[in-house]
Motif scaffolding. Sequence first.
Motif, short mmCIF file in Angstrom:
data_model
loop_
_atom_site.label_atom_id
_atom_site.label_comp_id
_atom_site.label_asym_id
_atom_site.label_seq_id
_atom_site.Cartn_x
_atom_site.Cartn_y
_atom_site.Cartn_z
N ASN A 1 69.92 85.56 27.07
CA ASN A 1 71.21 86.26 27.11
C ASN A 1 72.37 85.51 26.47
O ASN A 1 73.53 85.81 26.73
CB ASN A 1 71.60 86.63 28.55
CG ASN A 1 70.57 87.56 29.18
OD1 ASN A 1 69.91 88.32 28.47
ND2 ASN A 1 70.42 87.49 30.48
N LEU A 2 72.05 84.49 25.67
CA LEU A 2 73.11 83.73 24.98
C LEU A 2 72.69 83.60 23.51
O LEU A 2 71.57 83.20 23.22
CB LEU A 2 73.23 82.34 25.63
CG LEU A 2 74.35 81.43 25.17
CD1 LEU A 2 75.72 82.02 25.48
CD2 LEU A 2 74.22 80.06 25.87
N TYR A 3 73.61 83.98 22.62
CA TYR A 3 73.31 83.98 21.19
C TYR A 3 72.54 82.75 20.74
O TYR A 3 72.85 81.62 21.15
CB TYR A 3 74.60 84.03 20.36
CG TYR A 3 75.26 85.37 20.37
CD1 TYR A 3 74.69 86.43 19.67
CD2 TYR A 3 76.45 85.59 21.06
CE1 TYR A 3 75.30 87.69 19.65
CE2 TYR A 3 77.06 86.84 21.07
CZ TYR A 3 76.48 87.89 20.36
OH TYR A 3 77.07 89.10 20.36
N ASN B 1 67.35 93.73 20.51
CA ASN B 1 67.72 93.02 19.28
C ASN B 1 67.36 93.78 18.00
O ASN B 1 67.68 93.33 16.91
CB ASN B 1 67.03 91.66 19.25
CG ASN B 1 67.76 90.63 20.10
OD1 ASN B 1 68.88 90.26 19.80
ND2 ASN B 1 67.13 90.22 21.19
N ASN C 1 79.92 78.64 26.12
CA ASN C 1 79.34 79.37 27.25
C ASN C 1 80.16 79.14 28.52
O ASN C 1 79.62 78.80 29.56
CB ASN C 1 77.90 78.84 27.42
CG ASN C 1 77.08 79.68 28.39
OD1 ASN C 1 77.28 80.89 28.50
ND2 ASN C 1 76.16 79.03 29.09
N THR D 1 78.59 78.83 19.69
CA THR D 1 78.91 79.68 20.85
C THR D 1 79.31 78.77 22.02
O THR D 1 78.66 77.75 22.27
CB THR D 1 77.68 80.51 21.28
OG1 THR D 1 77.23 81.25 20.15
CG2 THR D 1 78.01 81.46 22.42
N ILE E 1 70.11 87.76 20.40
CA ILE E 1 70.24 87.30 21.79
C ILE E 1 68.84 87.24 22.39
O ILE E 1 68.22 88.27 22.62
CB ILE E 1 71.14 88.27 22.61
CG1 ILE E 1 72.52 88.36 21.96
CG2 ILE E 1 71.23 87.80 24.06
CD1 ILE E 1 73.43 89.39 22.59
#
Lengths: 493, 95
Positions: free
Chosen positions: A88-90, B79, A49, A47, A102
């Motif tokens: 809030n970030l994979y 989730n 950012n 990912t 997340i």
Amino acid sequence: MSLRLFECTAHQIKAKILSKEIRASDFIKIVFDRIKSLEPNIQAFITINEDEAIKKAIEIDKKIESNENVGLLAGLPVAVKDNICTKNLYTTCASKILETFIPPYDAFVVKRLREEDAIIVGKTNLDEFAMGSSTENSGLKITRNPWNLECVPGGSSGGSAAAVAADLSILALGSETGGSVRQPAALCGVVGIKPTYGRVSRYGLVAFGSSLDQVGTVSKDVRDAALLLRVIAGYDLHDSTSANVPVPDYLDRIDSGVDGLRIGIPKEYFTDAFNADVYKALKDALKIYERLGAQVVDISLPHTEYAVAVYYIVANAEASSNLARYDGVRYGYRTSKPNGIIDMYCRTRSEGFGNEVKRRIMLGNYVLSSGYYDAYYLKASKVRNLIKIDFDVAFEKVDCIICPTSPVPAFKIGERANNPLEMYLSDIYTIPANLAGIPGISIPCGFSKEGLPIGMQILGKHFEEKKLLQIAYAFERETDFHVKKPVLKISSM
Amino acid sequence: MKIDKDQVENIAKLSRIRLTELEREMFVHQLNNILFYIEKLNKLDTENVAPMAYTSDVSNVFREDKLKPSIPLQDVLINAPATKSGFFKVPKVIE
């Protein structure tokens, strides 16, 4: 030729940002341009950012413009291994089972990065759940070694090591269970630290082998490693295994040198089992240490040959329990149209986990199962104690131990993929430190005939990271292996 | 110790993992290789050695039993593959 900005170390960039020579927001754009041009070849990230990173850089610029205090890592890009939770970030662990996860919170180390004004550029690739030594077990992509795109970057923190080696980030975090920071650092020609067990909180690090796991640092040189370790080390209420031991300033007196120091060379590690280029690089490195006034002493770690066997029992026993949580109930992947709850568990796990993870969960459950526990798990726990005692005895005679980080330089992608046992033996020199809980640092110490980096590791007593950094810096100051860069062709996206 | 197909099937069941015939054969082979390697531990006499599960000397970490805020429910449920009325939803467990 002067350094291009993305080639600079954390210290160099930090000085430029603080002196207002360059703005954090301008520098971060340079980093993302670099990522965009090289990532198609390297595939270090899962990912990226970018939006959040640019926002954060603008905030830091404002602070600097108004002469506010800024953190120790102000404006510095950091890549974070994708088994470390970022709010809030994979955070996928490179597994299909967590591909959509997340985290609702930051890991302790990520919180520390943010507090010190670091910029998280992205999440890096790894062997699925950090299980592997080449990053080929990633369920999502294959990362390539910047020094030779046909070679593996090592693993499991292969994405972090490749990102720093290719100047896609200035710093990175990785994690270790059996060498997963030091080994890829060695194979990519960068610096990697595995701190003492308990030195860094594991809160928010996805659990693999809980009696072994530690977060570690990846950087371009030793001083940057010292800076990053200082930020992430320390006691945390959320991790009962984190140690309440003061964190020193690792940069302070880092140039103390090695005069009068005793360096132990374990005879069990210097066998013909390893590559001739690695052997020569290590021998040359020891000559430099002797020239600097250190005394090289032969020592013995007699139980070294059992370390890999112990590790694959202990780590997998712990993994089989830790990975029981992936059941398709609370987060992550769930199979479609299950026929009852047991069917849901089984199909979710069978479809979500890759083969290496399945193999390790099964091995772990086998060695813990009734009738086999004593023969495997208990036996391994006893031999683990013998390995720790080996180190205790050695450290009565010497200040540190030096040996290769990996028996070979980076190997070709696919070369070992079908033989799990051979892959496990890649970690033969790194695993003992994890079993004993001691710290280790891997630094570049040469190149093979094929031009691939060679790493040397320095091991020390519990909580003696500061001494290890001093010893590593003494060598780095005398050599230029750490400033060599791979030649990378820019591809168009 | 050698492990056979039935044992692999049994461990897979304990692990809540379902294997195809092909996978079962592959794992029998690979797990036997690993177990054969691990056998080397039996060369060592460990009769009088204490087992070590953990490398630091910290034990029994206690804290005050005080109420503290948790992560908000909606942040946790975000989730989940399926939810209902603030709970995780799973297939029927009891017939």
